[in-house]
Write a protein that holds these residues in place. Structure first.
Motif, PDB file in Angstrom:
ATOM      1  N   GLN A 419       0.680  -1.119   0.076  1.00 14.52           N
ATOM      2  CA  GLN A 419       0.137  -0.090  -0.206  1.00 14.52           C
ATOM      3  C   GLN A 419       0.834   1.378  -0.054  1.00 14.52           C
ATOM      4  O   GLN A 419       0.574   2.209  -0.559  1.00 14.52           O
ATOM      5  N   VAL A 420       1.891   1.392   0.705  1.00 16.13           N
ATOM      6  CA  VAL A 420       2.803   2.358   0.825  1.00 16.13           C
ATOM      7  C   VAL A 420       3.771   2.221  -0.460  1.00 16.13           C
ATOM      8  O   VAL A 420       4.167   3.450  -0.973  1.00 16.13           O
ATOM      9  N   LEU A 421       4.023   1.140  -0.774  1.00 14.36           N
ATOM     10  CA  LEU A 421       4.960   0.910  -2.058  1.00 14.36           C
ATOM     11  C   LEU A 421       4.370   1.736  -3.426  1.00 14.36           C
ATOM     12  O   LEU A 421       5.118   2.416  -3.978  1.00 14.36           O
ATOM     13  N   PHE A 422       3.157   1.300  -3.408  1.00  9.35           N
ATOM     14  CA  PHE A 422       2.405   2.058  -4.676  1.00  9.35           C
ATOM     15  C   PHE A 422       1.560   3.171  -4.364  1.00  9.35           C
ATOM     16  O   PHE A 422       0.831   3.635  -5.300  1.00  9.35           O
ATOM     17  N   GLY A 423       1.946   3.883  -3.423  1.00  2.00           N
ATOM     18  CA  GLY A 423       1.351   5.223  -2.898  1.00  2.00           C
ATOM     19  C   GLY A 423      -0.230   5.097  -2.731  1.00  2.00           C
ATOM     20  O   GLY A 423      -0.866   6.405  -2.622  1.00  2.00           O
ATOM     21  N   TYR A 424      -0.662   4.113  -2.250  1.00  2.00           N
ATOM     22  CA  TYR A 424      -2.225   3.988  -2.080  1.00  2.00           C
ATOM     23  C   TYR A 424      -2.359   4.489  -0.783  1.00  2.00           C
ATOM     24  O   TYR A 424      -3.562   5.205  -0.639  1.00  2.00           O
ATOM     25  N   ARG A 425      -1.583   4.320   0.240  1.00  2.00           N
ATOM     26  CA  ARG A 425      -1.751   4.829   1.530  1.00  2.00           C
ATOM     27  C   ARG A 425      -0.393   5.306   2.216  1.00  2.00           C
ATOM     28  O   ARG A 425       0.956   4.720   1.650  1.00  2.00           O
ATOM     29  N   SER A 426      -0.436   6.302   3.101  1.00  2.00           N
ATOM     30  CA  SER A 426       0.849   6.785   3.684  1.00  2.00           C
ATOM     31  C   SER A 426       1.256   5.789   4.787  1.00  2.00           C
ATOM     32  O   SER A 426       0.409   5.146   5.314  1.00  2.00           O
ATOM     33  N   ARG A 427       2.540   5.866   5.152  1.00  2.06           N
ATOM     34  CA  ARG A 427       3.033   5.213   6.423  1.00  2.06           C
ATOM     35  C   ARG A 427       2.010   5.654   7.623  1.00  2.06           C
ATOM     36  O   ARG A 427       1.547   4.584   8.390  1.00  2.06           O
ATOM     37  N   GLU A 428       1.689   6.733   7.801  1.00  4.01           N
ATOM     38  CA  GLU A 428       1.061   7.154   8.978  1.00  4.01           C
ATOM     39  C   GLU A 428      -0.591   6.688   8.947  1.00  4.01           C
ATOM     40  O   GLU A 428      -1.111   6.114   9.749  1.00  4.01           O
TER      41      GLU A 428
END
Length: 452
Positions: A419-428
């Motif tokens: 999800q963070v690798l592909f920019g779908y969700r942020s780490r936060e």
């Protein structure tokens, strides 16, 4: 399979496939209960079309459109799909197809780095034969085919949860729509004329359309590459009622110059006329184009409604959660439909990270963590991946068994890192949504830099 979707983490077993290996389906594989698993042939076209229409069609019209799509895939004219790219489970005694799926190959780009993608599609089983593991057996085959093709990622759209069972994670936004109604249409003032003409595209338009698509896609992190064969197939290679056919329309200026293009289905979605894609030539303004586009959609919708014996009550822009067209037409699109998500699968995460290393280094270089020296340990509860940096260069990516969950710098349960690798969700956002997803505070800026 070379990864086990039942286990969190990304460890990949070593292995190669020989020509005699059953994964290639050179010969049918006997299953229990008098069933066999085999590869499709062109002789299966009519039965596969009937099967897929019946299993996937939502109504009589949709049934026919799905059947037409199947025939197109089996015709041999598709740029990357061939008549033997379905897996088929049939009753040996009767020859009746009771389960099937297929694989469509594409090329995608991640920040300008291209790689192969396998698209499983038309996954279905006759209701009488469900819950016997037939789809899982076919995914084993399909996943091996896509591995042998060198495809680093698999992507599929589908019903909630289901594909998580086979190693997929919802990791890229899908659809998202804003809808307007007749009362929201921009009205031409007295003596005011349209600024743009919208007409069906022809083969002579394709070079311009390709250039506009490529220019617009260059600024998008993840997108599908389309060459001349792909665009020509979309223009005139599909059957008229193929469920996935898009009508390509050219947006033309008063000087008869191409200003952009748009895509829409050749029929109404329920009571709405929908635009599914639009891109403009550099220098053209959305403010100038969108009013004419909305008028066009309404007029086209009324024409389709007359043919289909329906009423067209709305027009929709299916362009994700955010798009320049929305900003221009926001008050004319009062109804908002939330986006869904693509399922993605990366069986060999270390290999994929090696492939996109230049992009990760670029992300780092453009952040306040530029020039980082050290090791980042990403944990997946059963395995870990260590990223070794020297002056901002990613020198080494190593995978190993995880000895203890808190001996790493970040924890990502299951496949949530996608999800963070592909920019779908942020780490936060991930840390908020998943209590067992965490990042050491000292490494939060670095994770945010690598996966912005």
């Amino acid at each position: 399979m070379y990864d086990n979707p039942g286990q969190p983490g990304f460890l990949v077993l070593e292995g190669t496939m020989s020509e005699t290996n059953p994964y290639l389906l050179k010969e049918p594989i006997p299953l229990s209960d008098g069933l066999i698993l085999r590869r499709s042939s062109i002789a299966d076209t009519d039965q596969l079309a009937e099967f897929n229409g019946r299993i996937h069609g939502e109504d009589e019209a949709d049934l026919k459109r799905v059947a037409s799509w199947t025939k197109d895939l089996m015709s041999g004219s598709h740029p990357t799909h061939h008549p033997d790219d379905f897996t088929v489970v049939e009753e040996k005694a009767t020859g009746k197809i009771i389960s099937a799926m297929n694989l469509i190959s594409q090329v995608w780009s991640y920040d300008g780095i291209t790689f192969g993608v396998g698209r499983p599609e038309l996954v279905g089983t006759d209701p009488v034969f469900r819950n016997r593991g037939l789809v899982r057996r076919q995914f084993e085959i399909i996943h091996e085919w896509t591995r042998l093709r060198g495809e680093l990622l698999q992507a599929i759209t589908g019903i909630p949860y289901y594909y998580r069972q086979f190693g997929y994670e919802m990791a890229v936004e899908l659809s998202g729509r804003r809808v307007g109604y007749e009362s929201n249409l921009p009205v031409l003032k007295e003596n005011e004329k349209l600024n743009f003409k919208i007409r069906p595209a022809n083969p002579n338009d394709l070079d311009g359309i390709m250039r506009i698509y490529d220019d617009s896609a260059a600024g998008v992190r993840l997108h599908c590459l389309r060459d001349a064969a792909d665009w020509r197939y979309e223009l005139d290679g599909r059957r008229e009622d193929d469920v996935n056919r898009s009508v390509i329309q050219v947006i033309e200026s008063k000087k008869d110059e191409i200003a952009g293009y748009l895509l829409h289905p050749p029929y109404l979605w329920n009571d709405s006329m929908n635009l599914t894609g639009i891109e403009l030539e550099g220098g053209c303004t959305w403010q100038a184009v969108i009013p004419d586009v909305l008028r066009f959609l309404w007029t086209q919708g009324q024409a389709y409604a007359k043919v289909e014996g329906k009423t067209c009550c709305a027009f929709g822009l299916q362009l994700g959660s955010d798009h320049p067209a929305y900003q221009v037409a926001l008050e004319r699109l009062p109804t908002y439909k939330d986006p869904y998500a693509w399922y993605l699968r990366v069986a060999d995460l270390p290999g994929f990270l090696r492939k996109i290393t230049p992009a990760l280094e670029s992300h780092l270089r453009e952040s306040n963590c530029s020039g980082f020296d050290g090791v980042v340990k990403l944990g997946f509860y059963t395995s870990e991946i260590d990223l070794t940096f020297k002056e901002g260069k990613l020198l080494k990516i190593e995978e190993s068994r995880l000895e203890h969950w808190d001996k790493v710098d970040a924890g990502f349960p299951g496949f949530t890192l996608l999800q963070v690798l592909f920019g779908y969700r942020s780490r936060e956002e991930l840390e908020y949504a998943f209590p067992d997803c965490w990042v050491n505070p000292d490494f939060r800026p670095l994770i945010d830099a690598l996966f912005p």
